[in-house]
Design a protein around this motif. Structure first.
Motif, PDB file in Angstrom:
ATOM      1  N   GLY A  59      41.811  16.416 -45.734  1.00  0.00           N
ATOM      2  CA  GLY A  59      41.260  15.112 -45.422  1.00  0.00           C
ATOM      3  C   GLY A  59      42.346  14.088 -45.184  1.00  0.00           C
ATOM      4  N   ILE A  60      41.939  12.940 -44.666  1.00  0.00           N
ATOM      5  CA  ILE A  60      42.850  11.839 -44.355  1.00  0.00           C
ATOM      6  C   ILE A  60      42.201  10.537 -44.805  1.00  0.00           C
ATOM      7  CG2 ILE A  60      44.139  10.602 -42.561  1.00  0.00           C
ATOM      8  CD1 ILE A  60      43.885  13.068 -40.792  1.00  0.00           C
ATOM      9  N   ALA A  61      42.970   9.705 -45.495  1.00  0.00           N
ATOM     10  CA  ALA A  61      42.539   8.353 -45.839  1.00  0.00           C
ATOM     11  C   ALA A  61      43.585   7.381 -45.304  1.00  0.00           C
ATOM     12  CB  ALA A  61      42.383   8.188 -47.343  1.00  0.00           C
ATOM     13  N   GLU A  62      43.124   6.314 -44.667  1.00  0.00           N
ATOM     14  CA  GLU A  62      44.059   5.349 -44.080  1.00  0.00           C
ATOM     15  C   GLU A  62      43.584   3.930 -44.315  1.00  0.00           C
ATOM     16  OE1 GLU A  62      45.849   4.170 -39.687  1.00  0.00           O
ATOM     17  OE2 GLU A  62      45.668   6.284 -40.244  1.00  0.00           O
ATOM     18  N   LEU A  63      44.520   3.052 -44.704  1.00  0.00           N
ATOM     19  CA  LEU A  63      44.284   1.630 -44.859  1.00  0.00           C
ATOM     20  C   LEU A  63      45.085   0.902 -43.798  1.00  0.00           C
ATOM     21  CD1 LEU A  63      44.601   1.301 -48.751  1.00  0.00           C
ATOM     22  CD2 LEU A  63      42.489   1.488 -47.409  1.00  0.00           C
ATOM     23  N   ASN A  64      44.473  -0.119 -43.179  1.00  0.00           N
ATOM     24  CA  ASN A  64      45.144  -0.876 -42.129  1.00  0.00           C
ATOM     25  C   ASN A  64      45.029  -2.369 -42.372  1.00  0.00           C
ATOM     26  OD1 ASN A  64      43.806   1.616 -40.209  1.00  0.00           O
ATOM     27  ND2 ASN A  64      45.981   1.245 -40.078  1.00  0.00           N
ATOM     28  N   TRP A  65      46.064  -3.081 -41.937  1.00  0.00           N
ATOM     29  CA  TRP A  65      46.048  -4.542 -41.944  1.00  0.00           C
ATOM     30  C   TRP A  65      46.619  -5.031 -40.632  1.00  0.00           C
ATOM     31  CZ3 TRP A  65      50.297  -8.192 -43.787  1.00  0.00           C
ATOM     32  CH2 TRP A  65      49.849  -9.523 -43.715  1.00  0.00           C
ATOM     33  N   ASN A  66      45.818  -5.800 -39.896  1.00  0.00           N
ATOM     34  CA  ASN A  66      46.267  -6.457 -38.674  1.00  0.00           C
ATOM     35  C   ASN A  66      46.277  -7.958 -38.935  1.00  0.00           C
ATOM     36  OD1 ASN A  66      46.210  -3.956 -37.463  1.00  0.00           O
ATOM     37  ND2 ASN A  66      44.308  -4.315 -36.358  1.00  0.00           N
ATOM     38  N   PRO A  67      47.401  -8.541 -39.232  1.00  0.00           N
ATOM     39  CA  PRO A  67      47.419  -9.965 -39.582  1.00  0.00           C
ATOM     40  C   PRO A  67      46.959 -10.875 -38.458  1.00  0.00           C
ATOM     41  CG  PRO A  67      49.649  -9.109 -39.319  1.00  0.00           C
ATOM     42  CD  PRO A  67      48.738  -7.937 -39.319  1.00  0.00           C
ATOM     43  N   PHE A  68      47.039 -10.408 -37.202  1.00  0.00           N
ATOM     44  CA  PHE A  68      46.611 -11.220 -36.063  1.00  0.00           C
ATOM     45  C   PHE A  68      45.498 -10.508 -35.306  1.00  0.00           C
ATOM     46  CE2 PHE A  68      51.367 -11.624 -36.382  1.00  0.00           C
ATOM     47  CZ  PHE A  68      51.330 -12.748 -37.199  1.00  0.00           C
ATOM     48  N   GLY A  69      44.528  -9.951 -36.054  1.00  0.00           N
ATOM     49  CA  GLY A  69      43.526  -9.100 -35.440  1.00  0.00           C
ATOM     50  C   GLY A  69      42.323  -9.801 -34.857  1.00  0.00           C
ATOM     51  N   GLN A  70      42.138 -11.100 -35.105  1.00  0.00           N
ATOM     52  CA  GLN A  70      40.959 -11.784 -34.602  1.00  0.00           C
ATOM     53  C   GLN A  70      41.219 -12.424 -33.241  1.00  0.00           C
ATOM     54  OE1 GLN A  70      38.583 -13.940 -37.622  1.00  0.00           O
ATOM     55  NE2 GLN A  70      40.269 -13.521 -39.025  1.00  0.00           N
ATOM     56  N   SER A  71      40.122 -12.711 -32.534  1.00  0.00           N
ATOM     57  CA  SER A  71      40.248 -13.244 -31.179  1.00  0.00           C
ATOM     58  C   SER A  71      40.922 -14.603 -31.151  1.00  0.00           C
ATOM     59  CB  SER A  71      38.870 -13.325 -30.524  1.00  0.00           C
ATOM     60  OG  SER A  71      38.017 -14.178 -31.267  1.00  0.00           O
ATOM     61  N   ASP A  72      40.858 -15.361 -32.266  1.00  0.00           N
ATOM     62  CA  ASP A  72      41.484 -16.680 -32.302  1.00  0.00           C
ATOM     63  C   ASP A  72      42.746 -16.702 -33.166  1.00  0.00           C
ATOM     64  OD1 ASP A  72      40.249 -16.275 -34.705  1.00  0.00           O
ATOM     65  OD2 ASP A  72      39.260 -18.234 -34.786  1.00  0.00           O
ATOM     66  N   SER A  73      43.334 -15.503 -33.414  1.00  0.00           N
ATOM     67  CA  SER A  73      44.534 -15.429 -34.235  1.00  0.00           C
ATOM     68  C   SER A  73      45.722 -16.075 -33.533  1.00  0.00           C
ATOM     69  CB  SER A  73      44.870 -13.968 -34.562  1.00  0.00           C
ATOM     70  OG  SER A  73      43.922 -13.411 -35.432  1.00  0.00           O
ATOM     71  N   TRP A  74      46.733 -16.356 -34.311  1.00  0.00           N
ATOM     72  CA  TRP A  74      47.957 -16.947 -33.788  1.00  0.00           C
ATOM     73  C   TRP A  74      48.539 -16.069 -32.679  1.00  0.00           C
ATOM     74  CZ3 TRP A  74      52.915 -14.765 -34.023  1.00  0.00           C
ATOM     75  CH2 TRP A  74      53.961 -15.606 -33.594  1.00  0.00           C
ATOM     76  N   ALA A  75      48.856 -16.694 -31.551  1.00  0.00           N
ATOM     77  CA  ALA A  75      49.508 -16.039 -30.416  1.00  0.00           C
ATOM     78  C   ALA A  75      48.680 -14.897 -29.836  1.00  0.00           C
ATOM     79  CB  ALA A  75      50.896 -15.537 -30.795  1.00  0.00           C
ATOM     80  N   GLN A  76      47.395 -14.855 -30.106  1.00  0.00           N
ATOM     81  CA  GLN A  76      46.530 -13.821 -29.508  1.00  0.00           C
ATOM     82  C   GLN A  76      46.421 -14.065 -28.000  1.00  0.00           C
ATOM     83  OE1 GLN A  76      44.257 -10.683 -28.979  1.00  0.00           O
ATOM     84  NE2 GLN A  76      45.054 -11.170 -30.982  1.00  0.00           N
ATOM     85  N   PRO A  77      46.617 -13.058 -27.136  1.00  0.00           N
ATOM     86  CA  PRO A  77      46.819 -11.642 -27.470  1.00  0.00           C
ATOM     87  C   PRO A  77      48.272 -11.207 -27.401  1.00  0.00           C
ATOM     88  CG  PRO A  77      46.281 -11.821 -25.173  1.00  0.00           C
ATOM     89  CD  PRO A  77      46.380 -13.232 -25.693  1.00  0.00           C
ATOM     90  N   TYR A  78      49.211 -12.165 -27.564  1.00  0.00           N
ATOM     91  CA  TYR A  78      50.615 -11.848 -27.325  1.00  0.00           C
ATOM     92  C   TYR A  78      51.279 -11.142 -28.503  1.00  0.00           C
ATOM     93  CZ  TYR A  78      49.442 -15.426 -23.927  1.00  0.00           C
ATOM     94  OH  TYR A  78      48.806 -16.137 -22.949  1.00  0.00           O
ATOM     95  N   ALA A  79      50.829 -11.418 -29.713  1.00  0.00           N
ATOM     96  CA  ALA A  79      51.434 -10.804 -30.897  1.00  0.00           C
ATOM     97  C   ALA A  79      50.426  -9.858 -31.531  1.00  0.00           C
ATOM     98  CB  ALA A  79      51.857 -11.869 -31.902  1.00  0.00           C
ATOM     99  N   ASN A  80      50.771  -8.579 -31.642  1.00  0.00           N
ATOM    100  CA  ASN A  80      49.885  -7.572 -32.213  1.00  0.00           C
ATOM    101  C   ASN A  80      50.673  -6.731 -33.201  1.00  0.00           C
ATOM    102  OD1 ASN A  80      47.311  -7.781 -30.405  1.00  0.00           O
ATOM    103  ND2 ASN A  80      49.042  -7.835 -28.997  1.00  0.00           N
ATOM    104  N   VAL A  81      50.230  -6.747 -34.453  1.00  0.00           N
ATOM    105  CA  VAL A  81      50.920  -6.041 -35.525  1.00  0.00           C
ATOM    106  C   VAL A  81      49.886  -5.262 -36.330  1.00  0.00           C
ATOM    107  CG1 VAL A  81      52.376  -6.235 -37.574  1.00  0.00           C
ATOM    108  CG2 VAL A  81      52.647  -7.877 -35.694  1.00  0.00           C
ATOM    109  N   ARG A  82      50.147  -3.996 -36.563  1.00  0.00           N
ATOM    110  CA  ARG A  82      49.296  -3.205 -37.450  1.00  0.00           C
ATOM    111  C   ARG A  82      50.170  -2.493 -38.470  1.00  0.00           C
ATOM    112  NH1 ARG A  82      44.962   0.884 -35.007  1.00  0.00           N
ATOM    113  NH2 ARG A  82      44.099  -1.150 -34.406  1.00  0.00           N
ATOM    114  N   LEU A  83      49.830  -2.671 -39.741  1.00  0.00           N
ATOM    115  CA  LEU A  83      50.452  -1.919 -40.821  1.00  0.00           C
ATOM    116  C   LEU A  83      49.471  -0.843 -41.255  1.00  0.00           C
ATOM    117  CD1 LEU A  83      51.980  -4.810 -42.979  1.00  0.00           C
ATOM    118  CD2 LEU A  83      52.966  -3.638 -41.011  1.00  0.00           C
TER     119      LEU A  83
END
Length: 460
Positions: free
Chosen positions: A398-422
């Motif tokens: 099996g696989i378990a994964e946790l993700n965080w996209n600090p700029f994942g919303q449509s009105d996030s800072w610098a959207q859509p220019y900055a995209n980060v996923r941890l």
């Protein structure tokens, strides 16, 4: 948005970190100052990345993203100049429960490896009113090469038939199932990022990446009434010399052309959609020889024959952007007639079979926080010569994964220019090569291959 793993590139030499940095810097400096080197599709459509993707950015597609791909990446808004380039960088850390018996690749240790797993340049977007492309050149520290990956060049049009909307198109691509718009397809299924410095399943059906970037295919497809999807195509081998030029693998020349077919039906529900479908792929592949110069060449003689049949299903709950649920599942079965491998003494059986199941479910909150749980089961005929150990390819876990996209919303800072996923991923095995305990004769258990994997995924 150009975050999908698809590629076309030219011949290159191995690069150092300095050479890679120079290449990326040069590309950025060549862009007009007003473009900000943003993801090409978002710039072209003037939409946030969440319009096409679930989870902030790729590769999970929304219904809008599926239609954008089917229409050949050609939807465009405005008359401003659009530079069809994007960049992506993925840095990773890999730890296995027990150190591997030997390093997984040159210049890496037996455990606790950090790696620049991907540094990519994308060419993506509209080339003409009905012609578009998604292509990527990728450098990997593992091997130190910059080469091509998946490529998809499309011509698409819309029409009306018996009062129903119809999309039809052609795709020139280099990986069977790359053309698909569902995340059940082998080219796009979870995990979307996975370690290349950890043990994996010893055998899976050939449709699950066995010919990726080694072939060229022409596919015709249609979608009727936003529901029925039909696709058929043929693939044939690229020459070993060309594949060396683009730093791609060569695992044998295909005999003639290999047919591929896909059917899917989608029900559009009040707050989401449900899809069921199937795959068919049939191919015959020869063996690889070595030239006097030590280069891989195609050998004449018998071929190994593979027939893959699959069924898939997917579900999306898209009740706004606050709470998104997706479920994907694929089952593939493969029948093998190993005329070439058996004649050369490479297998114990002339006839074998393989089966693969991949299923996963994910939840995203505001396209910012995500959790995914997946399961996989690969099994098939016992073949002591082909697989070693006890002769079984059976691998489950099996696989378990946790993700965080600090700029994942449509009105996030610098959207859509900055995209980060941890991403923090854990892979565990209940069986590995058919065995729970003694895996490789060195006293290893299946759980010794359990892998902790952390990645930072940047897209510009």
């Amino acid at each position: 948005m150009a975050c999908e793993n698809t590629c076309m590139w030219i011949r290159t030499k191995p690069l150092s970190y300095c050479g890679l940095a120079f290449l990326i810097t040069a590309l950025v400096l060549l862009l007009p100052a007003t473009s900000h080197a943003v993801p090409a599709f978002a710039r072209q459509t003037h939409q946030p990345c969440t319009a096409c993707h679930i989870g902030g950015f790729g590769p999970q597609l929304t219904p809008f993203g599926r239609q954008f791909k089917l229409m050949g990446y050609t939807l465009s808004v405005g008359n401003d100049t659009k530079v069809p380039l994007s960049l992506m960088v993925v840095e990773t850390y890999t730890h296995t429960t027990k150190a591997q018996t030997s390093p997984p690749a040159d210049q890496f240790g037996t455990n606790n490896n950090t790696e620049l797993q991907q540094a990519s340049v994308f060419v993506a977007g509209r080339l003409a009113p009905n012609l578009g492309i998604l292509a990527q050149g990728t450098y990997s520290q593992n091997g130190g090469l910059l080469g091509w990956d998946n490529s998809d060049l499309r011509y698409a049009r819309s029409a009306t038939w018996a009062g129903h909307p119809v999309i039809w198109g052609l795709s020139l691509n280099n990986n069977p199932s790359l053309t698909d718009v569902f995340n059940t397809a082998p080219a796009w299924q979870f995990p979307y990022m996975s370690p290349d410095l950890a043990p994996g399943a010893p055998a899976t059906p050939i449709l699950m990446g066995g010919l990726a970037q080694q072939v060229l295919g022409l596919n015709a497809y249609t979608q009727i009434n936003n529901a029925l999807y039909l696709e058929t195509g043929v693939y044939r081998s690229l020459s070993p010399a060309f594949l060396r030029d683009v730093n791609a693998d060569f695992t044998g020349r295909l005999a003639g052309v290999s047919p591929y077919a896909r059917v899917a039906y989608t029900w559009n529900l009040a707050h989401g959609n449900l899809e069921v479908g199937g795959f068919l792929f049939n191919t015959a592949r020869g063996q690889v020889g070595t030239s006097a110069q030590g280069k891989a060449v195609a050998m004449a003689g018998p071929t190994d024959k593979f027939r893959d049949l699959g069924v898939d299903a997917s579900y999306q709950l898209l009740n706004g952007s606050h709470h998104i649920v997706t479920v994907n599942a694929l089952y593939l079965t493969e029948q093998q007639q190993l005329d070439a491998t058996y004649a050369s003494g490479g297998s114990s059986n002339l006839h074998n079979n393989l089966h693969a199941l991949n299923a996963n479910a994910s939840y995203w909150y505001k396209n910012t926080w995500g959790v995914t749980l997946g399961a996989f089961a690969d099994d098939g005929s016992k073949d002591l010569t082909l697989y070693g150990n006890n002769g079984s390819p059976n691998t489950r876990g099996g696989i378990a994964e946790l993700n965080w996209n600090p700029f994942g919303q449509s009105d996030s800072w610098a959207q859509p220019y900055a995209n980060v996923r941890l991403g923090l991923q854990y892979v565990w095995y209940t069986r590995f090569s058919g065995l729970v305990y003694n895996v490789d004769g060195a006293g290893r258990r299946a759980s010794d291959n359990n892998t902790l994997y952390f990645y930072v995924w940047l897209a510009f």
